[in-house]
Structure formats: structure tokens, C-alpha cells
Design a protein around this motif. Structure first.
Motif, mmCIF file in Angstrom:
data_model
loop_
_atom_site.group_PDB
_atom_site.id
_atom_site.type_symbol
_atom_site.label_atom_id
_atom_site.label_comp_id
_atom_site.label_asym_id
_atom_site.label_seq_id
_atom_site.Cartn_x
_atom_site.Cartn_y
_atom_site.Cartn_z
ATOM 1 N N LEU A 233 0.836 -1.202 0.000
ATOM 2 C CA LEU A 233 0.000 0.000 0.000
ATOM 3 C C LEU A 233 0.873 1.256 0.000
ATOM 4 C CD1 LEU A 233 -3.023 0.478 -0.042
ATOM 5 C CD2 LEU A 233 -3.015 0.590 2.458
ATOM 6 N N GLN A 234 1.975 1.200 0.745
ATOM 7 C CA GLN A 234 2.907 2.330 0.784
ATOM 8 C C GLN A 234 3.528 2.562 -0.598
ATOM 9 O OE1 GLN A 234 3.941 4.359 3.758
ATOM 10 N NE2 GLN A 234 4.449 5.536 1.921
ATOM 11 N N LYS A 235 3.791 1.489 -1.312
ATOM 12 C CA LYS A 235 4.374 1.610 -2.651
ATOM 13 C C LYS A 235 3.449 2.385 -3.576
ATOM 14 C CE LYS A 235 6.338 -1.209 -6.378
ATOM 15 N NZ LYS A 235 6.626 -2.598 -6.844
ATOM 16 N N TRP A 236 2.150 2.101 -3.493
ATOM 17 C CA TRP A 236 1.173 2.834 -4.322
ATOM 18 C C TRP A 236 1.073 4.288 -3.874
ATOM 19 C CZ3 TRP A 236 -3.768 4.699 -2.701
ATOM 20 C CH2 TRP A 236 -4.537 5.241 -3.734
ATOM 21 N N VAL A 237 1.089 4.530 -2.547
ATOM 22 C CA VAL A 237 1.052 5.895 -2.021
ATOM 23 C C VAL A 237 2.255 6.684 -2.532
ATOM 24 C CG1 VAL A 237 1.314 7.252 0.108
ATOM 25 C CG2 VAL A 237 -0.323 5.354 0.030
ATOM 26 N N ASP A 238 3.422 6.058 -2.527
ATOM 27 C CA ASP A 238 4.629 6.736 -3.011
ATOM 28 C C ASP A 238 4.524 7.060 -4.500
ATOM 29 O OD1 ASP A 238 5.662 6.517 -0.478
ATOM 30 O OD2 ASP A 238 6.958 4.797 -0.937
ATOM 31 N N SER A 239 4.054 6.107 -5.265
ATOM 32 C CA SER A 239 3.982 6.318 -6.715
ATOM 33 C C SER A 239 2.955 7.383 -7.090
ATOM 34 C CB SER A 239 3.647 5.002 -7.420
ATOM 35 O OG SER A 239 2.352 4.560 -7.051
ATOM 36 N N SER A 240 1.883 7.461 -6.299
ATOM 37 C CA SER A 240 0.846 8.461 -6.581
ATOM 38 C C SER A 240 1.167 9.811 -5.955
ATOM 39 C CB SER A 240 -0.508 7.972 -6.061
ATOM 40 O OG SER A 240 -0.493 7.861 -4.640
ATOM 41 N N GLU A 241 2.169 9.836 -5.069
ATOM 42 C CA GLU A 241 2.560 11.049 -4.349
ATOM 43 C C GLU A 241 1.371 11.649 -3.582
ATOM 44 O OE1 GLU A 241 4.282 13.649 -7.250
ATOM 45 O OE2 GLU A 241 6.172 12.527 -7.308
ATOM 46 N N THR A 242 0.518 10.779 -3.096
ATOM 47 C CA THR A 242 -0.702 11.196 -2.396
ATOM 48 C C THR A 242 -0.813 10.469 -1.066
ATOM 49 O OG1 THR A 242 -1.850 11.535 -4.505
ATOM 50 C CG2 THR A 242 -3.219 11.345 -2.537
ATOM 51 N N ALA A 243 -1.026 11.203 0.012
ATOM 52 C CA ALA A 243 -1.231 10.580 1.322
ATOM 53 C C ALA A 243 -2.547 9.798 1.323
ATOM 54 C CB ALA A 243 -1.241 11.641 2.411
ATOM 55 N N LEU A 244 -2.654 8.863 2.230
ATOM 56 C CA LEU A 244 -3.853 8.024 2.312
ATOM 57 C C LEU A 244 -4.313 7.889 3.750
ATOM 58 C CD1 LEU A 244 -5.908 5.953 1.166
ATOM 59 C CD2 LEU A 244 -4.148 4.188 1.545
ATOM 60 N N ILE A 245 -5.600 8.124 3.959
ATOM 61 C CA ILE A 245 -6.243 7.813 5.237
ATOM 62 C C ILE A 245 -7.260 6.720 4.964
ATOM 63 C CG2 ILE A 245 -7.778 8.643 7.061
ATOM 64 C CD1 ILE A 245 -6.612 11.418 6.681
ATOM 65 N N THR A 246 -7.125 5.599 5.651
ATOM 66 C CA THR A 246 -8.056 4.490 5.444
ATOM 67 C C THR A 246 -8.410 3.844 6.773
ATOM 68 O OG1 THR A 246 -8.383 2.330 4.382
ATOM 69 C CG2 THR A 246 -6.131 2.890 5.038
ATOM 70 N N GLY A 247 -9.623 3.368 6.854
ATOM 71 C CA GLY A 247 -9.991 2.551 7.998
ATOM 72 C C GLY A 247 -9.395 1.164 7.830
ATOM 73 N N PHE A 248 -8.963 0.563 8.933
ATOM 74 C CA PHE A 248 -8.463 -0.804 8.852
ATOM 75 C C PHE A 248 -8.613 -1.503 10.195
ATOM 76 C CE2 PHE A 248 -4.722 0.431 11.104
ATOM 77 C CZ PHE A 248 -3.909 -0.680 11.319
ATOM 78 N N ALA A 249 -8.516 -2.822 10.146
ATOM 79 C CA ALA A 249 -8.634 -3.631 11.358
ATOM 80 C C ALA A 249 -7.244 -3.880 11.917
ATOM 81 C CB ALA A 249 -9.341 -4.945 11.036
ATOM 82 N N ASP A 250 -6.943 -3.283 13.047
ATOM 83 C CA ASP A 250 -5.627 -3.426 13.664
ATOM 84 C C ASP A 250 -5.689 -4.542 14.705
ATOM 85 O OD1 ASP A 250 -2.999 -2.983 14.228
ATOM 86 O OD2 ASP A 250 -3.330 -1.201 15.463
ATOM 87 N N THR A 251 -4.714 -5.411 14.672
ATOM 88 C CA THR A 251 -4.656 -6.544 15.609
ATOM 89 C C THR A 251 -3.438 -6.397 16.514
ATOM 90 O OG1 THR A 251 -5.696 -8.006 13.995
ATOM 91 C CG2 THR A 251 -4.562 -9.050 15.835
ATOM 92 N N TYR A 252 -3.675 -6.544 17.807
ATOM 93 C CA TYR A 252 -2.561 -6.462 18.753
ATOM 94 C C TYR A 252 -2.534 -7.713 19.626
ATOM 95 C CZ TYR A 252 0.549 -4.972 22.491
ATOM 96 O OH TYR A 252 1.590 -4.916 23.384
ATOM 97 N N PHE A 253 -1.383 -8.409 19.640
ATOM 98 C CA PHE A 253 -1.184 -9.567 20.507
ATOM 99 C C PHE A 253 -0.457 -9.109 21.761
ATOM 100 C CE2 PHE A 253 -2.328 -11.828 16.762
ATOM 101 C CZ PHE A 253 -2.775 -13.066 17.185
ATOM 102 N N TYR A 254 -1.049 -9.403 22.896
ATOM 103 C CA TYR A 254 -0.486 -8.960 24.167
ATOM 104 C C TYR A 254 0.802 -9.717 24.484
ATOM 105 C CZ TYR A 254 -4.869 -6.499 24.833
ATOM 106 O OH TYR A 254 -5.931 -5.660 24.668
#
Length: 549
Positions: free
Chosen positions: A301-322
Motif C-alpha cells: 500500500l505504501q508503494k502505491w502511495v509513493d507512486s501516486s505522491e498522495t497521502a492516504l487515510i483508510t480505515g483498517f482492522a488493527d490486531t494487537y497480541f499482548y
């Protein structure tokens, strides 16, 4: 007054409250909606069962405005359907809190004093109803005025609570007029109510509440005219991406395919306008795998952001293992293959900036206000043993609560902008959203997925409530919803650009970045605090005073 007439007045109030609430265009009814109900409660006869009477009035209000919570679609999950029905039955009981207090003060201090204090009781209740895991401040009276731009601008002084207070006060003043006319021995007809000299002081009060906010609004509307803000402020080009994905199938479709769809839509509008940041909806990037969701390897996803030179805000499911030594909440989930391993999922927003800006440090915010039942069972840490029974069958259920409210920083094309990322139902909490502006966010975003409630008033109500947050903070809001309502909202609460609902599309515009902090942003919920203090003092005083004859 007969019991039949009393119940008619109660039903009338319930219906008027429904008609005053958006998207209905009859907001002016709110200024008199409580009059029949309060008139019944203050009558010498009164309802024989005031609590039941009050429950019916507010049941009508809740069901008439929020019937859509159960979704009522053919694909609706049974848990969501049952949760909506349960909410409809239980939520009206919350409105008993201010009514029981009002009746107590009426018995101790008399009708007149109880009416004068009623706006304070109501305002304190609305604020109280925004606290805790059972909070649901969706039906605040102030939202009825969202379409009245010139009058509602005073929300930047006291939030939506100031609007609710003034609406409640007008209801009281109108009832005062009726009671004054009746006390004078004159038949309280509509004509007599308007021409009564005995009630002139109350009409002056009503006129002041109508006119003073209008004058303030005229000044504010001129000051925050969109064309002036465009001319006098730094701008950032924002694109809102609306993919129109079926929410019931969302978690079954390959998440990579959904991401590609978002990229295609964004690329299409980027060919028409240089975009600084693209905004995707809530959980637009769902569960891809441990590398993405747990270890935060966003390379593709970062690769596409870099190529488009556009920042991205997206919702996503973050997982944290204690990890060993972590303070593990009782509601944390257990890994199927290793029950000793505990983890949690967070409904999150992710900001990726293009190279060369901090590409190694993705910014993540965890949602802090979760939808009761839908996202998290209330008091889950107490009833953790029952969590497996309380999860619905679509996507991830049982999200954990975020603990850190912070802003993010967009960097693209030499521009920098501090932004507050609000997720879904967080937008109905005035104090919470105001805090983003207090933390120096210059623009706000709301990412959501209201597709569970398509073709009902729910998404439109949610959108208009977000508009009140724009008024309070005097910030632009870019709102991105999976199927709508997506759009750009000005600091005056007006939509300047809306995407058509239930379509795959994107919209973009240059958004002014605002630095100024309103009185409400600086001082927060000062009016509810005053109202709560007055209410508590009267309750305490009431216990030391004999009942009013």
C-alpha cells in the motif's frame, strides 16, 4: 383534564418530536413539541401513571426517528435485528431520568420553579447520556435545528447543548404563557395566548431566544463564507472515495480486490485534480493477514502511495497480541490454537504519507467510542464470560476500546496539515470531537460504513449530526462513507459537495485549513456542567424541603 385528553397530548408531543428531527424538515416544531407533554405533567389531574405516560412519549420519539437501527434488510444479521429492537424498548427508559427529577422538584418546589429549572435538567441529562458504555446521544433536541443555519451557529459557543437548552426554554416559556392565560380566567385559545398582556414578558423572552442567535448567526455566516475561507487560508486537496460495497458481503470478498477497487476510483479522480490526501471509509482495508494487520507491513500500500505522491487515510482492522507484562483486559480474545495467547482487534484509521515523508512511521488511531452491541457489548470487561454469546455473525465482532486520542499529520506536495480522524459513531459525541480541534487539528474527517442502514434515514441523520460538529469547532469535515452519505461540510454545517448515495464514485475539493479555536473548542461543555450543578443542588435541597401543597 380527562385522562383521554392527557394521553392525546402525550402522543402529540411524541409525534412532534419525530417530525422535528432530521431528515424531516420541520425543525421549528421542536420549540413547541414538549409543551403538550409538560402541560399534561403540570395539570392538577395529570396522568395517573406518569412514568408509563412518559415512557410512551419517548418510545414514540425513539422509534419514530431510530426505527432503522435494526436495519430491516433481507440480509440483516439476526444479532443486529435483535439489538435494534432491544434498543427501541430500553432506550426510552433513559429519558425517565430528567422526567423523574422534574416531577420530584415539582412536588418539592411547585410547578413554576420546576418549569424554570427544566431546561437545566434536560441539558444535564443530554450531557450525562453521552457518558459511559451505554451512551447514545443521538436524539439531542439541538439536532432538530441543523437545517437552520443562521440560528444554529451559536453552537460554537456552547455546543449542541446550548441549542437544546434554548429549545427547552422556549417550550417552557410557551407553557408559561398558556398557564398565565388560564390563571387570569381567560380561555387559553390560540388567539388569547398571542394577545394576552399578562403573558407579554414570556413572549419577550421567546422573541429574544429567536432573534439574538439569528443576529449572531448573520455575523458568523458572513465571516465563515466559503469563498472567503478559500481566499484567506492554506488549502489542502482532499478526495473522498465511496466504493459502494455490500456490507454483508464485504468480509467474504478478497480484501486485496477491495483495495484495488479503491485505488482505481482514486486514480480516476486524481487524473482530474492533484490530490494531497485520499480518504477511504471505515475498515476499507479489512483483515488481510498477520503481516498487514498485526505487524503493520504496509509495503504494497505504501508503494502505491509513493507512486501516486498522495497521502492516504483508510480505515483498517488493527490486531494487537499482548506480550508478557502487558495489562491484559478481561475481554481480550483467546487465540483458537493457543488459548494462552491473548489478542484484541481495534477499529482503526491509518495514515500513510508518500515518500520522502516519514514512510517508516505509519500513523494509527484506534477508535475510542464503540457502537454499543454492534461493536462491543457494554461492560465487556465485567461480562467477559458471556462474550461468545454476544457476537454477531458479520466480520469482526467484539472490538477493543482505543485509549489514546491524538491527531495525525498529513504531508504531501510540500504541504502539512494536522487532522482529526473521527471513526463512525464517534461523530455523535460533541466533547470528544471538539477535543481534536483543541489538539490543533485544522481539518476533521469522518470515516464510516453506514451501509447496514441503506435506504433508511439513518445515514442522513448521521451525516447531519456530523455537520453539527463542524459548526461547533468551525472546521471543515470531509466525510467518507462506504455507500454514503459522503461529502464535504463547511464550518457553517452546510454541504458544499455531496456524492450521490449507493454509487461507486469519488469527489474532491480544495479544503481550507482553519486555525481559530471557537469558544466551545476552548471551554468545552461549560453549560452542561452548570446545568448539572443546578440540578444536583435542587435535588439535595428538595430532600430537606416538605412537599409543595
Amino acid at each position: 383534564m380527562t385522562q383521554k385528553k392527557i394521553w392525546f397530548y402525550g402522543l402529540l408531543s411524541g409525534v412532534m418530536l419525530v417530525l422535528a428531527f432530521p431528515p424531516m424538515p420541520f425543525g421549528v416544531l421542536a420549540f413547541a413539541a414538549l409543551v403538550p407533554y409538560l402541560f399534561s405533567l403540570t395539570d392538577n389531574e395529570g396522568p395517573k401513571r406518569p412514568v408509563l405516560f412518559s415512557y410512551v412519549v419517548f418510545y414514540i420519539y425513539h422509534v419514530g426517528t431510530n426505527w432503522w437501527i435494526s436495519s430491516w434488510q433481507s440480509e440483516t444479521d439476526p444479532f443486529l435485528l435483535a439489538g435494534g429492537i432491544a434498543t427501541g424498548l430500553v432506550h426510552p427508559f433513559f429519558f425517565m431520568i430528567p422526567i423523574v427529577i422534574f416531577l420530584f422538584i415539582k412536588r418539592r418546589f411547585g410547578v413554576s420553579k420546576a418549569l424554570w429549572v427544566f431546561p437545566f435538567i434536560w441539558t444535564a441529562f443530554e450531557w450525562f447520556h453521552s457518558l459511559g458504555e451505554l451512551s447514545y446521544p443521538w436524539l439531542n433536541l439541538g439536532y432538530s435545528q441543523i437545517y437552520h443555519t443562521w440560528w444554529n451557529q451559536i453552537a460554537d459557543i456552547g455546543g449542541v447543548y446550548l441549542l437544546s437548552f434554548l429549545i427547552a426554554m422556549v417550550n417552557v416559556l410557551i407553557l408559561k404563557v398558556i398557564l398565565k392565560v388560564r390563571e387570569s380566567g381567560i380561555e387559553p385559545t390560540i388567539k388569547n395566548i398571542f394577545i394576552s398582556k399578562a403573558a407579554i414578558k414570556y413572549w419577550i423572552g421567546i422573541a429574544a431566544i429567536a432573534v439574538i442567535p439569528l443576529i449572531y448567526g448573520l455575523i458568523t455566516v458572513n465571516r465563515y463564507e466559503h469563498s472567503k475561507l478559500i481566499e484567506n487560508n492554506e488549502l489542502i486537496n482532499m478526495a473522498v472515495i465511496q466504493p459502494n460495497i455490500n456490507p454483508w458481503r464485504k468480509w467474504e470478498i478478497n480484501p486485496r480486490e477491495q483495495i484495488e477497487l479503491h485505488k482505481q476510483i482514486q486514480d480516476s479522480i486524481a487524473s482530474e485534480m492533484m490530490i494531497d490526501v485520499g480518504i477511504w471509509s471505515e475498515t476499507a482495508t479489512s483483515y488481510i493477514g498477520p503481516g498487514f494487520n498485526q505487524y503493520h507491513n504496509f509495503y504494497f500500500l505504501q508503494k502505491w502511495v509513493d507512486s501516486s505522491e498522495t497521502a492516504l487515510i483508510t480505515g483498517f482492522a488493527d490486531t494487537y497480541f499482548y506480550q508478557p507484562g502487558d495489562d491484559i483486559p478481561p475481554s481480550a480474545k483467546k487465540l483458537d490454537r493457543d488459548p494462552e495467547q491473548r489478542y484484541d482487534n481495534f477499529n482503526a484509521s491509518l495514515l500513510l504519507n508518500p515518500a520522502p515523508y516519514d514512510t517508516l512511521n505509519p500513523q494509527i488511531y484506534h477508535k475510542m467510542k464503540l457502537t454499543p452491541m454492534g461493536e462491543r457489548f457494554p461492560f465487556a470487561d465485567i461480562f467477559s464470560f458471556a462474550m461468545d454469546w454476544m457476537e454477531w455473525g458479520v466480520g469482526i465482532s467484539g472490538w477493543q476500546v482505543g485509549q489514546d486520542q491524538h491527531i495525525m499529520t498529513i504531508q504531501a506536495h510540500g504541504k502539512q496539515a494536522k487532522i482529526g480522524t473521527i471513526i463512525c459513531i464517534e461523530s455523535i459525541y460533541p466533547e470528544f470531537c471538539r477535543n481534536f480541534a483543541r489538539l490543533d487539528a485544522r481539518v476533521l474527517t469522518v470515516i464510516t460504513n453506514d451501509a447496514w442502514y441503506d435506504y433508511t434515514p439513518g445515514p442522513e441523520q448521521h451525516y447531519q449530526i456530523a455537520a453539527m460538529r463542524a459548526i461547533e469547532s468551525k472546521r471543515y469535515i470531509a466525510r467518507c462513507a462506504n455507500t454514503g452519505v459522503s461529502g464535504f461540510i463547511t464550518p457553517l454545517g452546510q454541504s458544499i459537495y455531496r456524492a450521490p448515495q449507493y454509487t461507486k464514485t469519488a469527489i474532491a475539493m480544495s479544503v481550507p485549513l482553519i486555525d481559530e479555536k471557537t469558544f466551545y473548542v476552548q471551554h468545552g461543555d461549560w453549560l452542561p456542567y452548570i446545568s448539572l450543578a443546578i440540578t444536583i443542588m435542587l435535588i439535595v435541597a428538595g430532600f430537606f424541603k416538605r412537599k409543595k401543597a
